[in-house]
Motif scaffolding. Structure first.
Motif, PDB file in Angstrom:
ATOM      1  N   SER A 120       4.017  -4.178   4.645  1.00 53.34           N
ATOM      2  CA  SER A 120       2.885  -3.481   4.045  1.00 53.34           C
ATOM      3  C   SER A 120       2.818  -2.095   4.687  1.00 53.34           C
ATOM      4  CB  SER A 120       1.591  -4.252   4.277  1.00 53.34           C
ATOM      5  OG  SER A 120       1.396  -4.498   5.656  1.00 53.34           O
ATOM      6  N   VAL A 121       2.163  -1.149   3.987  1.00 51.35           N
ATOM      7  CA  VAL A 121       2.062   0.224   4.482  1.00 51.35           C
ATOM      8  C   VAL A 121       0.594   0.542   4.756  1.00 51.35           C
ATOM      9  CG1 VAL A 121       2.390   2.668   3.895  1.00 51.35           C
ATOM     10  CG2 VAL A 121       4.170   0.993   3.338  1.00 51.35           C
ATOM     11  N   HIS A 122       0.370   1.167   5.916  1.00 48.81           N
ATOM     12  CA  HIS A 122      -0.978   1.490   6.385  1.00 48.81           C
ATOM     13  C   HIS A 122      -1.016   2.971   6.699  1.00 48.81           C
ATOM     14  CE1 HIS A 122      -1.824  -2.850   6.911  1.00 48.81           C
ATOM     15  NE2 HIS A 122      -0.500  -2.859   6.938  1.00 48.81           N
ATOM     16  N   MET A 123      -2.081   3.667   6.246  1.00 46.75           N
ATOM     17  CA  MET A 123      -2.116   5.115   6.428  1.00 46.75           C
ATOM     18  C   MET A 123      -3.541   5.639   6.373  1.00 46.75           C
ATOM     19  SD  MET A 123      -0.913   6.433   2.609  1.00 46.75           S
ATOM     20  CE  MET A 123       0.610   5.504   2.574  1.00 46.75           C
ATOM     21  N   PRO A 124      -3.739   6.809   7.021  1.00 45.14           N
ATOM     22  CA  PRO A 124      -4.969   7.543   6.728  1.00 45.14           C
ATOM     23  C   PRO A 124      -4.783   8.195   5.342  1.00 45.14           C
ATOM     24  CG  PRO A 124      -3.575   8.843   8.167  1.00 45.14           C
ATOM     25  CD  PRO A 124      -2.872   7.515   7.946  1.00 45.14           C
ATOM     26  N   ARG A 125      -5.684   9.031   4.915  1.00 47.56           N
ATOM     27  CA  ARG A 125      -5.493   9.754   3.640  1.00 47.56           C
ATOM     28  C   ARG A 125      -4.468  10.857   3.903  1.00 47.56           C
ATOM     29  NH1 ARG A 125     -10.250   9.035  -0.392  1.00 47.56           N
ATOM     30  NH2 ARG A 125     -11.291   7.258   0.568  1.00 47.56           N
ATOM     31  N   ILE A 130      -4.445   0.175  -4.173  1.00 47.07           N
ATOM     32  CA  ILE A 130      -4.628   0.525  -2.771  1.00 47.07           C
ATOM     33  C   ILE A 130      -5.919  -0.128  -2.276  1.00 47.07           C
ATOM     34  CG2 ILE A 130      -5.007   2.458  -1.192  1.00 47.07           C
ATOM     35  CD1 ILE A 130      -3.530   4.218  -3.322  1.00 47.07           C
ATOM     36  N   THR A 131      -5.874  -0.688  -1.077  1.00 45.55           N
ATOM     37  CA  THR A 131      -7.075  -1.232  -0.444  1.00 45.55           C
ATOM     38  C   THR A 131      -7.620  -0.180   0.512  1.00 45.55           C
ATOM     39  OG1 THR A 131      -6.149  -3.453  -0.541  1.00 45.55           O
ATOM     40  CG2 THR A 131      -7.969  -3.107   0.996  1.00 45.55           C
ATOM     41  N   TYR A 132      -8.910   0.105   0.398  1.00 52.46           N
ATOM     42  CA  TYR A 132      -9.558   1.079   1.284  1.00 52.46           C
ATOM     43  C   TYR A 132     -10.411   0.335   2.291  1.00 52.46           C
ATOM     44  CZ  TYR A 132      -8.065   4.693  -1.922  1.00 52.46           C
ATOM     45  OH  TYR A 132      -7.291   5.532  -2.678  1.00 52.46           O
ATOM     46  N   VAL A 133     -10.257   0.679   3.566  1.00 48.19           N
ATOM     47  CA  VAL A 133     -11.062   0.057   4.618  1.00 48.19           C
ATOM     48  C   VAL A 133     -11.562   1.129   5.577  1.00 48.19           C
ATOM     49  CG1 VAL A 133      -9.803  -2.144   4.519  1.00 48.19           C
ATOM     50  CG2 VAL A 133      -9.087  -0.396   6.150  1.00 48.19           C
ATOM     51  N   ARG A 134     -12.635   0.808   6.277  1.00 51.96           N
ATOM     52  CA  ARG A 134     -13.076   1.672   7.375  1.00 51.96           C
ATOM     53  C   ARG A 134     -12.341   1.201   8.612  1.00 51.96           C
ATOM     54  NH1 ARG A 134     -15.891   5.425   6.506  1.00 51.96           N
ATOM     55  NH2 ARG A 134     -17.527   5.602   4.964  1.00 51.96           N
ATOM     56  N   THR A 188      -2.759  -0.123   2.531  1.00 49.60           N
ATOM     57  CA  THR A 188      -4.136  -0.028   3.026  1.00 49.60           C
ATOM     58  C   THR A 188      -4.359   1.384   3.522  1.00 49.60           C
ATOM     59  OG1 THR A 188      -4.102  -2.354   3.695  1.00 49.60           O
ATOM     60  CG2 THR A 188      -5.853  -0.995   4.609  1.00 49.60           C
ATOM     61  N   VAL A 189      -5.431   2.006   3.040  1.00 50.73           N
ATOM     62  CA  VAL A 189      -5.813   3.356   3.462  1.00 50.73           C
ATOM     63  C   VAL A 189      -7.063   3.233   4.331  1.00 50.73           C
ATOM     64  CG1 VAL A 189      -6.669   5.607   2.687  1.00 50.73           C
ATOM     65  CG2 VAL A 189      -4.778   4.492   1.471  1.00 50.73           C
ATOM     66  N   TYR A 190      -7.010   3.870   5.489  1.00 48.73           N
ATOM     67  CA  TYR A 190      -8.068   3.773   6.493  1.00 48.73           C
ATOM     68  C   TYR A 190      -8.891   5.060   6.512  1.00 48.73           C
ATOM     69  CZ  TYR A 190      -5.428  -0.232   8.128  1.00 48.73           C
ATOM     70  OH  TYR A 190      -4.781  -1.439   8.191  1.00 48.73           O
ATOM     71  N   ASP A 191     -10.198   4.889   6.398  1.00 41.85           N
ATOM     72  CA  ASP A 191     -11.121   6.013   6.583  1.00 41.85           C
ATOM     73  C   ASP A 191     -11.793   5.800   7.931  1.00 41.85           C
ATOM     74  OD1 ASP A 191     -10.784   7.532   4.195  1.00 41.85           O
ATOM     75  OD2 ASP A 191     -11.788   5.920   3.097  1.00 41.85           O
ATOM     76  N   HIS A 192     -11.630   6.772   8.823  1.00 41.70           N
ATOM     77  CA  HIS A 192     -12.126   6.629  10.175  1.00 41.70           C
ATOM     78  C   HIS A 192     -13.644   6.664  10.208  1.00 41.70           C
ATOM     79  CE1 HIS A 192     -10.616   6.032  14.093  1.00 41.70           C
ATOM     80  NE2 HIS A 192     -11.247   7.051  14.630  1.00 41.70           N
TER      81      HIS A 192
END
Length: 162
Positions: free
Chosen positions: A124-129, A8-12, A158-162
């Protein structure tokens, strides 16, 4: 497509503004009550009206359409963009309710279905936690499900941290 065992790729950032090229699916967790009013769904609705309308219709017509814990609804919101409504929460948290509404088994089932859709679409899949906001879940329980159902099948996440 990503290599097998992709991590998983983590991004802000904002999961409703997914980064990268190609077909993308924005995934999030919904409850099984037909309620759409708090948390990440508000960000989804600010950007696209279709997922909320589709979810409410899906719940309203649930007698014959498979709506329930573990179900997935894919809603197209752009030429190469989809939103996946994953039913992974039983009810909502109230003042005195015991335990968190998150249902890890339902999230697992929904992610497995989502993986099939992503592979079919080359997405690709994009999501918050997912499952860790109002649903009250813990990411250390959700992350292995995301890895097993998506990453290990070659779906980039890709998991997005706000």
């Amino acid at each position: 497509m990503a290599a097998m065992g992709e991590t998983i790729t983590y991004v802000r950032g904002d999961a409703t503004a997914p980064q990268g090229k190609g077909v993308k699916i924005v995934a999030h967790v919904c409850n099984d009550l037909g309620g759409w009013g708090k948390g990440f769904v508000l960000a989804v609705s600010r950007r696209w009206p279709e997922p909320e309308a589709a979810y409410r219709r899906w719940h309203r017509e649930r007698a014959g359409n498979g709506f329930g814990l573990g179900a997935v609804q894919l809603v197209r919101v752009g030429p190469h963009l989809w939103v996946a409504n994953l039913v992974g929460q039983r009810g909502i948290r109230t003042g005195r309710s015991s335990g968190a509404p998150v249902r890890y088994e339902a999230i697992d089932t929904a992610l497995a279905t989502l993986g099939g859709h992503a592979l079919r679409l080359g997405a690709s899949v994009h999501m918050p936690r997912i499952g860790c906001g109002l649903a009250g879940g813990r990411w250390e329980r959700v992350e292995p499900l995301v890895t097993a159902r998506l990453g290990d099948r070659g779906v980039p996440v890709t998991v997005y941290d706000h």
